[in-house]
Design an enzyme around this catalytic site. Sequence first.
Site, PDB file in Angstrom:
ATOM      1  N   ASN A  12       0.879  -1.175   0.000  1.00 16.36           N
ATOM      2  CA  ASN A  12       0.000   0.000   0.000  1.00 16.36           C
ATOM      3  C   ASN A  12       0.910   1.217   0.000  1.00 16.36           C
ATOM      4  OD1 ASN A  12      -1.726   2.107   0.470  1.00 16.36           O
ATOM      5  ND2 ASN A  12      -2.335   1.457   2.526  1.00 16.36           N
ATOM      6  N   TRP A  13       1.040   1.822  -1.174  1.00 13.81           N
ATOM      7  CA  TRP A  13       1.981   2.952  -1.291  1.00 13.81           C
ATOM      8  C   TRP A  13       1.478   4.189  -0.557  1.00 13.81           C
ATOM      9  CZ3 TRP A  13       3.888   3.384  -7.086  1.00 13.81           C
ATOM     10  CH2 TRP A  13       4.639   2.233  -7.412  1.00 13.81           C
ATOM     11  N   LYS A  14       0.219   4.215  -0.209  1.00 14.13           N
ATOM     12  CA  LYS A  14      -0.391   5.433   0.353  1.00 14.13           C
ATOM     13  C   LYS A  14      -0.124   6.589  -0.617  1.00 14.13           C
ATOM     14  CE  LYS A  14      -0.159   3.295   4.831  1.00 14.13           C
ATOM     15  NZ  LYS A  14      -0.097   3.425   6.279  1.00 14.13           N
ATOM     16  N   HIS A  99      -9.485   1.525   4.940  1.00 11.24           N
ATOM     17  CA  HIS A  99      -8.211   1.706   5.653  1.00 11.24           C
ATOM     18  C   HIS A  99      -8.434   2.653   6.831  1.00 11.24           C
ATOM     19  CE1 HIS A  99      -4.081   2.754   6.563  1.00 11.24           C
ATOM     20  NE2 HIS A  99      -3.738   1.664   5.912  1.00 11.24           N
ATOM     21  N   GLU A 101      -6.775   5.012   7.897  1.00 10.41           N
ATOM     22  CA  GLU A 101      -6.517   6.418   7.604  1.00 10.41           C
ATOM     23  C   GLU A 101      -7.741   7.067   6.957  1.00 10.41           C
ATOM     24  OE1 GLU A 101      -2.839   5.743   5.510  1.00 10.41           O
ATOM     25  OE2 GLU A 101      -1.906   5.180   7.412  1.00 10.41           O
ATOM     26  N   GLU A 171      -5.273  -4.495  10.656  1.00 11.82           N
ATOM     27  CA  GLU A 171      -4.240  -3.484  10.822  1.00 11.82           C
ATOM     28  C   GLU A 171      -4.494  -2.712  12.114  1.00 11.82           C
ATOM     29  OE1 GLU A 171      -2.339  -2.509   6.756  1.00 11.82           O
ATOM     30  OE2 GLU A 171      -3.918  -1.069   7.139  1.00 11.82           O
ATOM     31  N   GLY A 177       2.738   2.525  10.746  1.00 18.31           N
ATOM     32  CA  GLY A 177       3.709   3.601  10.582  1.00 18.31           C
ATOM     33  C   GLY A 177       4.447   3.968  11.856  1.00 18.31           C
ATOM     34  N   SER A 215       3.616  -1.992  10.382  1.00 23.77           N
ATOM     35  CA  SER A 215       5.051  -2.101  10.636  1.00 23.77           C
ATOM     36  C   SER A 215       5.619  -3.477  10.305  1.00 23.77           C
ATOM     37  CB  SER A 215       5.376  -1.703  12.088  1.00 23.77           C
ATOM     38  OG  SER A 215       5.031  -0.342  12.309  1.00 23.77           O
ATOM     39  N   GLY A 236       2.935  -1.081   4.236  1.00 22.79           N
ATOM     40  CA  GLY A 236       2.981   0.348   3.954  1.00 22.79           C
ATOM     41  C   GLY A 236       4.393   0.790   3.622  1.00 22.79           C
TER      42      GLY A 236
HETATM   43  P1  13P Z   1       3.161   0.509   7.664  1.00 26.85           P
HETATM   44  O1  13P Z   1       3.641  -0.802   7.066  1.00 26.85           O
HETATM   45  O2  13P Z   1       3.892   1.693   7.146  1.00 26.85           O
HETATM   46  O3  13P Z   1       3.073   0.424   9.151  1.00 26.85           O
HETATM   47  O4  13P Z   1       1.648   0.710   7.120  1.00 26.85           O
HETATM   48  C1  13P Z   1       0.747  -0.324   7.222  1.00 26.85           C
HETATM   49  C2  13P Z   1      -0.462   0.043   6.462  1.00 26.85           C
HETATM   50  O5  13P Z   1      -1.210   0.929   6.847  1.00 26.85           O
HETATM   51  C3  13P Z   1      -0.730  -0.707   5.211  1.00 26.85           C
HETATM   52  O6  13P Z   1      -2.017  -0.454   4.739  1.00 26.85           O
END
Ligand code: 13P
Length: 260
Positions: A12-14, A99, A101, A171, A177, A215, A236
Site C-alpha cells: 500500500n503505497w499510500k 483503511h 486512515e 491493521e 507507521g 510495521s 505500507g
Molecule cells: P506501515 O507498514 O507503514 O506500518 O503501514 C501499514 C499500512 O497501513 C498498510 O495499509
Amino acid sequence: MSKQRAKLVVGNWKMHGRLAENATLLQAVAQGASALPGDLRVGVCVPSPYLAQAQSLLAGSRIVWGVQDVSAFTHGAYTGEVAAPMVVDFGASLAIVGHSERRAYHRESAELVAVKTQRVLEAGLTPIVCVGETLEEREAGATEQVVGTQLDEVLAKLSVQDAARIVVAYEPVWAIGTGKSATSEQAQAVHAFLRSRLAAKGAEVADVPLLYGGSVKPENAEELFRQPDIDGGLIGGASLKDQDFLAICKAAAAVVGVAG
Ligand code: 13P
C-alpha cells in the site's frame, strides 16, 4: 482449521510516489518477484493517477495492482471521486477499502465501508477490507468487539458467494507507521477471532485471505507469516523500498515453501 492457504503480500503505497521513482520501484519488484518460488501472490495498490503506469510496467508479471479506495457510487456528479469500474479499465484487480486512515481522516463509517466493498465486488475487483483497533480500544479490552463489528458490518451486506471473494486485512492502528508491530501472538489471536467470524458467515468464507498490516518489515515478516491464520501482509512504508518489499515477499514464499 490449519488448512494451508496461499500467501498474499500487497504493498500500500499510500500517497507516495512520482513517475520516475515508481518506474524504478515497479520494475525492480516485478523482476525480483519473478524469481520467487512458491504459492505466493503479490500486489501493489498505487495512487490512482499511476494506475496506467502500473498497468504498463506490470502487465505480464506475477504482480497484480489496484487502488487504495474507491467511490461508493458507480458514476455521477461526485467531484474528485474515482469509481471502481474506472479502475477496472486499467487492468487492476485490487481495491483497499476501509483503511484506518480513511476511517479517521475522511470520517468513513462502517456503513460506507460496507457499501464501497459492494461496489468493488460488483466491478469484479477483489476488495481488501481493513479492520483494526486503536491503542485506547486495545487497552480497554475492546479489540475483538471493534474489529468484529467492523467486519460484521461488511459481511451483513454481502451474499455468502460475495463474502468468499473478499480479503480482510487486520491493521491495528497503533502499529501503522509506528515501527511497533503487533507481536505474532497478538496478531494471530485477532486473526483467529476474525477467522471464526468469517466462518460464521458460511463455510466458503472461512478461508478468505487474512492479511496482517502494521510495521511489517523484513525482520519480522517471516515470524508473522508463520502463524496459522496470517495469510500474508499489507505493507505500507516497506513497500516503497524494493529490497525491503522483496525481502518480505521472500519471507512469505519461504513459509509457503516449508509448510506446503
Ligand atoms: P506501515 O507498514 O507503514 O506500518 O503501514 C501499514 C499500512 O497501513 C498498510 O495499509
